[in-house]
Design a protein around this motif. Structure first.
Motif, PDB file in Angstrom:
ATOM      1  N   GLY A   1      29.038 -21.739  -1.422  1.00 22.56           N
ATOM      2  CA  GLY A   1      27.668 -21.950  -0.776  1.00 22.56           C
ATOM      3  C   GLY A   1      26.586 -21.709  -1.633  1.00 22.56           C
ATOM      4  O   GLY A   1      26.762 -21.281  -2.896  1.00 22.56           O
ATOM      5  N   ALA A   2      25.195 -21.991  -1.691  1.00 25.35           N
ATOM      6  CA  ALA A   2      24.284 -21.548  -2.219  1.00 25.35           C
ATOM      7  C   ALA A   2      24.216 -20.057  -2.849  1.00 25.35           C
ATOM      8  O   ALA A   2      24.562 -19.899  -3.905  1.00 25.35           O
ATOM      9  CB  ALA A   2      22.823 -21.759  -1.964  1.00 25.35           C
ATOM     10  N   GLY A   3      24.647 -19.782  -2.208  1.00 30.52           N
ATOM     11  CA  GLY A   3      24.528 -18.304  -2.001  1.00 30.52           C
ATOM     12  C   GLY A   3      25.783 -17.561  -3.046  1.00 30.52           C
ATOM     13  O   GLY A   3      25.497 -17.218  -4.124  1.00 30.52           O
ATOM     14  N   ASP A   4      27.497 -18.266  -2.990  1.00 30.04           N
ATOM     15  CA  ASP A   4      28.403 -18.704  -3.873  1.00 30.04           C
ATOM     16  C   ASP A   4      28.165 -18.709  -4.767  1.00 30.04           C
ATOM     17  O   ASP A   4      28.245 -17.787  -5.492  1.00 30.04           O
ATOM     18  CB  ASP A   4      28.852 -18.397  -2.630  1.00 30.04           C
ATOM     19  CG  ASP A   4      29.374 -18.070  -1.955  1.00 30.04           C
ATOM     20  OD1 ASP A   4      29.143 -16.541  -1.570  1.00 30.04           O
ATOM     21  OD2 ASP A   4      30.654 -18.568  -0.769  1.00 30.04           O
ATOM     22  N   LEU A   5      27.477 -19.681  -5.064  1.00 24.71           N
ATOM     23  CA  LEU A   5      27.486 -20.054  -6.648  1.00 24.71           C
ATOM     24  C   LEU A   5      26.385 -19.632  -7.360  1.00 24.71           C
ATOM     25  O   LEU A   5      26.358 -18.991  -8.571  1.00 24.71           O
ATOM     26  CB  LEU A   5      26.724 -21.225  -6.876  1.00 24.71           C
ATOM     27  CG  LEU A   5      26.511 -22.384  -7.969  1.00 24.71           C
ATOM     28  CD1 LEU A   5      27.867 -21.998  -8.771  1.00 24.71           C
ATOM     29  CD2 LEU A   5      25.628 -23.223  -7.468  1.00 24.71           C
ATOM     30  N   ALA A   6      24.977 -18.874  -6.582  1.00 20.19           N
ATOM     31  CA  ALA A   6      23.999 -18.104  -7.579  1.00 20.19           C
ATOM     32  C   ALA A   6      24.791 -17.255  -8.080  1.00 20.19           C
ATOM     33  O   ALA A   6      24.797 -15.976  -9.056  1.00 20.19           O
ATOM     34  CB  ALA A   6      24.054 -17.543  -6.602  1.00 20.19           C
ATOM     35  N   ALA A   7      25.390 -16.110  -6.502  1.00 17.49           N
ATOM     36  CA  ALA A   7      26.343 -14.967  -7.410  1.00 17.49           C
ATOM     37  C   ALA A   7      27.771 -15.333  -8.557  1.00 17.49           C
ATOM     38  O   ALA A   7      27.900 -14.001  -8.957  1.00 17.49           O
ATOM     39  CB  ALA A   7      27.531 -14.415  -5.839  1.00 17.49           C
ATOM     40  N   LEU A   8      28.323 -16.486  -8.823  1.00 20.89           N
ATOM     41  CA  LEU A   8      29.412 -16.575  -9.655  1.00 20.89           C
ATOM     42  C   LEU A   8      28.867 -16.654 -10.580  1.00 20.89           C
ATOM     43  O   LEU A   8      29.013 -16.093 -11.542  1.00 20.89           O
ATOM     44  CB  LEU A   8      30.310 -18.428  -8.835  1.00 20.89           C
ATOM     45  CG  LEU A   8      31.206 -17.760  -7.785  1.00 20.89           C
ATOM     46  CD1 LEU A   8      31.462 -18.683  -7.599  1.00 20.89           C
ATOM     47  CD2 LEU A   8      32.302 -16.734  -8.089  1.00 20.89           C
ATOM     48  N   VAL A   9      27.845 -17.230 -11.132  1.00 17.94           N
ATOM     49  CA  VAL A   9      26.535 -17.627 -12.288  1.00 17.94           C
ATOM     50  C   VAL A   9      26.059 -16.050 -12.292  1.00 17.94           C
ATOM     51  O   VAL A   9      26.436 -15.624 -13.739  1.00 17.94           O
ATOM     52  CB  VAL A   9      25.042 -18.475 -11.978  1.00 17.94           C
ATOM     53  CG1 VAL A   9      24.409 -18.072 -13.125  1.00 17.94           C
ATOM     54  CG2 VAL A   9      25.931 -19.789 -11.792  1.00 17.94           C
ATOM     55  N   LEU A  10      25.886 -15.215 -11.804  1.00 10.94           N
ATOM     56  CA  LEU A  10      25.483 -14.020 -12.043  1.00 10.94           C
ATOM     57  C   LEU A  10      26.674 -13.234 -12.676  1.00 10.94           C
ATOM     58  O   LEU A  10      26.306 -12.489 -13.929  1.00 10.94           O
ATOM     59  CB  LEU A  10      24.438 -13.309 -11.218  1.00 10.94           C
ATOM     60  CG  LEU A  10      22.947 -13.771 -10.591  1.00 10.94           C
ATOM     61  CD1 LEU A  10      22.843 -13.284  -9.757  1.00 10.94           C
ATOM     62  CD2 LEU A  10      21.918 -13.430 -12.040  1.00 10.94           C
ATOM     63  N   ARG A  11      26.893 -12.862 -12.015  1.00 10.87           N
ATOM     64  CA  ARG A  11      28.385 -12.634 -12.291  1.00 10.87           C
ATOM     65  C   ARG A  11      29.060 -13.215 -13.370  1.00 10.87           C
ATOM     66  O   ARG A  11      29.641 -11.742 -14.183  1.00 10.87           O
ATOM     67  CB  ARG A  11      29.968 -12.631 -11.276  1.00 10.87           C
ATOM     68  CG  ARG A  11      30.998 -12.183 -11.808  1.00 10.87           C
ATOM     69  CD  ARG A  11      31.660 -12.410 -10.041  1.00 10.87           C
ATOM     70  NE  ARG A  11      31.511 -11.724  -9.394  1.00 10.87           N
ATOM     71  CZ  ARG A  11      32.043 -13.129  -8.277  1.00 10.87           C
ATOM     72  NH1 ARG A  11      33.387 -13.324  -8.134  1.00 10.87           N
ATOM     73  NH2 ARG A  11      31.219 -13.208  -6.504  1.00 10.87           N
ATOM     74  N   ALA A  12      29.398 -13.977 -13.815  1.00  7.87           N
ATOM     75  CA  ALA A  12      29.812 -15.343 -14.871  1.00  7.87           C
ATOM     76  C   ALA A  12      29.168 -14.097 -16.252  1.00  7.87           C
ATOM     77  O   ALA A  12      29.128 -14.061 -17.594  1.00  7.87           O
ATOM     78  CB  ALA A  12      30.601 -16.667 -15.684  1.00  7.87           C
ATOM     79  N   LEU A  13      27.505 -14.264 -15.978  1.00  7.66           N
ATOM     80  CA  LEU A  13      26.714 -13.597 -16.781  1.00  7.66           C
ATOM     81  C   LEU A  13      26.802 -12.736 -17.323  1.00  7.66           C
ATOM     82  O   LEU A  13      26.225 -12.264 -18.816  1.00  7.66           O
ATOM     83  CB  LEU A  13      25.539 -14.397 -16.314  1.00  7.66           C
ATOM     84  CG  LEU A  13      24.176 -14.107 -18.037  1.00  7.66           C
ATOM     85  CD1 LEU A  13      24.208 -15.057 -18.658  1.00  7.66           C
ATOM     86  CD2 LEU A  13      22.455 -14.695 -17.008  1.00  7.66           C
ATOM     87  N   HIS A  14      26.922 -11.708 -16.353  1.00  5.50           N
ATOM     88  CA  HIS A  14      26.906 -10.402 -16.578  1.00  5.50           C
ATOM     89  C   HIS A  14      27.792  -9.855 -17.384  1.00  5.50           C
ATOM     90  O   HIS A  14      28.416  -8.427 -17.841  1.00  5.50           O
ATOM     91  CB  HIS A  14      26.521  -9.630 -15.603  1.00  5.50           C
ATOM     92  CG  HIS A  14      24.834  -9.592 -15.128  1.00  5.50           C
ATOM     93  ND1 HIS A  14      24.363  -8.913 -15.539  1.00  5.50           N
ATOM     94  CD2 HIS A  14      24.323 -10.427 -14.377  1.00  5.50           C
ATOM     95  CE1 HIS A  14      22.991  -8.920 -15.475  1.00  5.50           C
ATOM     96  NE2 HIS A  14      23.457  -9.716 -14.067  1.00  5.50           N
ATOM     97  N   ALA A  15      29.400 -10.558 -17.736  1.00  8.71           N
ATOM     98  CA  ALA A  15      30.506 -10.357 -17.952  1.00  8.71           C
ATOM     99  C   ALA A  15      30.576 -10.430 -19.499  1.00  8.71           C
ATOM    100  O   ALA A  15      31.788  -9.092 -19.478  1.00  8.71           O
ATOM    101  CB  ALA A  15      31.190 -11.873 -17.755  1.00  8.71           C
ATOM    102  N   THR A  16      29.747 -10.584 -19.298  1.00  9.24           N
ATOM    103  CA  THR A  16      29.624 -10.489 -21.346  1.00  9.24           C
ATOM    104  C   THR A  16      27.771 -10.572 -22.130  1.00  9.24           C
ATOM    105  O   THR A  16      27.258 -10.214 -21.164  1.00  9.24           O
ATOM    106  CB  THR A  16      30.716 -11.740 -22.537  1.00  9.24           C
ATOM    107  OG1 THR A  16      30.766 -11.665 -23.866  1.00  9.24           O
ATOM    108  CG2 THR A  16      29.633 -13.027 -21.684  1.00  9.24           C
TER     109      THR A  16
END
Length: 219
Positions: free
Chosen positions: A16-31
């Motif tokens: 869902g939209a919340g999952d996508l937001a979390a995935l984007v932020l997780r990837a962004l903070h990974a490096t």
């Protein structure tokens, strides 16, 4: 179905939209330095199926707004979010749907009908292109801008066209005017039942949004 991609790795799943937001932020903070891409197709799909003047589409837009707020709130201070979308679409009422299946004369000399209800590309059999062009112009009248491939390319509507791919456009181009759509209920029952379409030259269809939000802009 939503999709998030990070440095060449793509995740596709029912999120869902919340999952996508979390995935984007997780990837962004990974490096410390990353380009992250997230795709949420439900707004476009809802527009096609329910129409852009529907409560369903407005509810989906509110979900997108909330998802964008979540991503912006979690952005690092040196990051930015760019939000874009497909070009706009128009609701097409029953009264402005031209049934190509009910006009068999338009099939004369036609080898292949391509495109979508707002933008049709007609491939003629060898030697029949001029007759097909005249016939489509006469039958459709003011419902569509009907031109030859050469006229369409020369107009600049497609931008720069490589000669090697020009033939893919079709011998005749029919771009719907107003809220008209050139449907084929027998040959394309699914697409012909949609509530809204895009692909032609109205201001709505040519508009592509771009919103930019820097990190910390909600603070």
């Amino acid at each position: 179905m939503s999709r998030a991609a990070y440095r060449g790795a793509t995740y596709t799943g029912t999120v869902g939209a919340g999952d996508l937001a979390a995935l984007v932020l997780r990837a962004l903070h990974a490096t410390p330095r990353a380009l992250v891409y997230g795709y949420f197709p439900d707004l476009d799909l809802t527009g096609h199926v329910r129409g852009v003047d529907s409560g369903s589409w407005r509810a989906q837009l509110q979900l997108v707004d909330r998802m964008v707020e979540q991503v912006v709130a979690g952005l690092p201070g040196d990051a930015a979010l760019l939000v874009t979308a497909d070009h706009g679409m128009l609701d097409v009422p029953a009264g402005t749907r031209f049934d190509l299946d009910a006009a068999p004369e338009l099939d004369d000399g036609v080898r292949l009908l391509a495109g979508e209800p707002r933008a049709r590309y007609v491939h003629a059999v060898p030697g029949a292109a001029a007759d097909v062009l005249d016939r489509w112009r006469a039958v459709l009248g003011e419902r569509a801008w009907v031109v030859s491939r050469d006229e369409a390319v020369a107009s600049g509507v497609f931008g720069a066209v490589d000669p090697g791919v020009a033939a893919r456009i079709g011998d005749v181009v029919a771009l719907a005017r107003g809220t008209w759509a050139l449907t084929t209920p027998e040959r394309e029952p699914g697409p012909s039942r949609l509530a809204a379409y895009h692909g032609s030259l109205t201001a709505t269809e040519l508009a592509i949004p771009l919103l930019v939000a820097p990190g910390g802009s909600l603070g």
